[in-house]
Design a protein around this motif. Structure first.
Motif, mmCIF file in Angstrom:
data_model
loop_
_atom_site.group_PDB
_atom_site.id
_atom_site.type_symbol
_atom_site.label_atom_id
_atom_site.label_comp_id
_atom_site.label_asym_id
_atom_site.label_seq_id
_atom_site.Cartn_x
_atom_site.Cartn_y
_atom_site.Cartn_z
ATOM 1 N N SER A 126 16.668 31.755 64.656
ATOM 2 C CA SER A 126 17.354 31.190 65.813
ATOM 3 C C SER A 126 16.464 30.183 66.539
ATOM 4 N N ARG A 127 15.203 30.531 66.717
ATOM 5 C CA ARG A 127 14.271 29.605 67.364
ATOM 6 C C ARG A 127 14.070 28.352 66.512
ATOM 7 N N LEU A 128 13.966 28.528 65.203
ATOM 8 C CA LEU A 128 13.838 27.374 64.309
ATOM 9 C C LEU A 128 15.077 26.475 64.394
ATOM 10 N N GLU A 143 6.067 31.906 59.787
ATOM 11 C CA GLU A 143 6.497 33.270 60.126
ATOM 12 C C GLU A 143 7.818 33.600 59.438
ATOM 13 N N PHE A 144 8.752 32.650 59.461
ATOM 14 C CA PHE A 144 10.040 32.874 58.812
ATOM 15 C C PHE A 144 9.863 33.075 57.307
ATOM 16 N N SER A 174 7.262 34.168 55.730
ATOM 17 C CA SER A 174 6.628 35.480 55.508
ATOM 18 C C SER A 174 7.649 36.604 55.645
ATOM 19 N N LEU A 175 8.480 36.526 56.690
ATOM 20 C CA LEU A 175 9.507 37.545 56.889
ATOM 21 C C LEU A 175 10.481 37.557 55.715
ATOM 22 N N ARG A 176 10.872 36.384 55.268
ATOM 23 C CA ARG A 176 11.822 36.294 54.157
ATOM 24 C C ARG A 176 11.243 36.921 52.893
ATOM 25 N N ALA A 177 9.936 36.736 52.703
ATOM 26 C CA ALA A 177 9.284 37.321 51.532
ATOM 27 C C ALA A 177 9.182 38.842 51.652
ATOM 28 N N GLU A 178 9.075 39.360 52.893
ATOM 29 C CA GLU A 178 8.947 40.800 53.127
ATOM 30 C C GLU A 178 10.265 41.543 52.981
#
Length: 192
Positions: free
Chosen positions: A132-134, A158-159, A161-165
């Motif tokens: 949302s911030r992006l 950060e996005f 990394s989260l997507r990979a997690e």
């Protein structure tokens, strides 16, 4: 034996709380309460899943459910009851509804589904927040401004990394998880 997750079993019938406890205590820490009032005294942020009967003397399961939600306790609630569902459940904020009797397999599966949903929700919420911030930055700033922004680069990292997690099940019979995955896919396609 106890596990990393805690299940609170609430039923006015001692035999039921004993049975459910025995069936689950090899995988989870299990707390039991034989009344709504006792459940409120036991309720804490450490409870992950509540298995709740609807018909109990004193405070009913419906009233207890309302109180759990009013207190903002972050847990999943499964109604396990002999009461067949009717339109009166429409406004109730439970996560799943099972009609007694339930088998050992059903009991174990519903707890696992609730824990999977909780974990998936937390991951997706974090991703949605960053996405949302992006999206806000991408709609308000032009390409050159984004290229020069360290904050934008940090958010992109950060996005990514989260997507990979995030480990989404490829196939699931859980309609809630299926719908959540569809929402996430829609969000990701909007960002691209």
């Amino acid at each position: 034996m106890t596990g990393d997750h805690t299940v609170l079993v609430v039923d006015d019938e001692q035999a039921i709380t004993d049975t459910y406890s025995e069936l689950l205590d090899d995988r989870y820490t299990v707390e039991v309460a034989n009344s709504g009032e006792q459940a409120l005294a036991t309720l804490s942020e450490g409870i992950d899943v509540v298995l709740l009967d609807r018909r109990m003397p004193g405070m009913s399961g419906d009233e207890l459910l309302e109180e759990i939600r009013a207190r903002g306790v972050d847990c999943r609630v499964v109604m396990i009851t002999a009461v067949d569902p009717d339109t009166n459940i429409i406004g109730m904020k439970f996560d799943e509804y099972l009609v007694k009797p339930v088998s050992e397999q059903q009991l174990r599966e519903v707890v696992e589904r609730m824990l999977t949903r909780d974990h998936l929700d937390q991951q997706i919420q974090r991703m949605v927040n960053v996405a949302s911030r992006l999206a806000t930055l991408e709609t308000k700033l032009d390409y050159e401004q984004l290229e020069c922004s360290d904050e934008y680069d940090r958010l992109r990292s950060e996005f990514d990394s989260l997507r990979a997690e995030v480990t989404l099940p490829e196939e699931t019979e859980d309609e809630y998880v299926h719908a959540t995955i569809e929402k996430l896919d829609a969000l990701l396609s909007e960002r691209q």
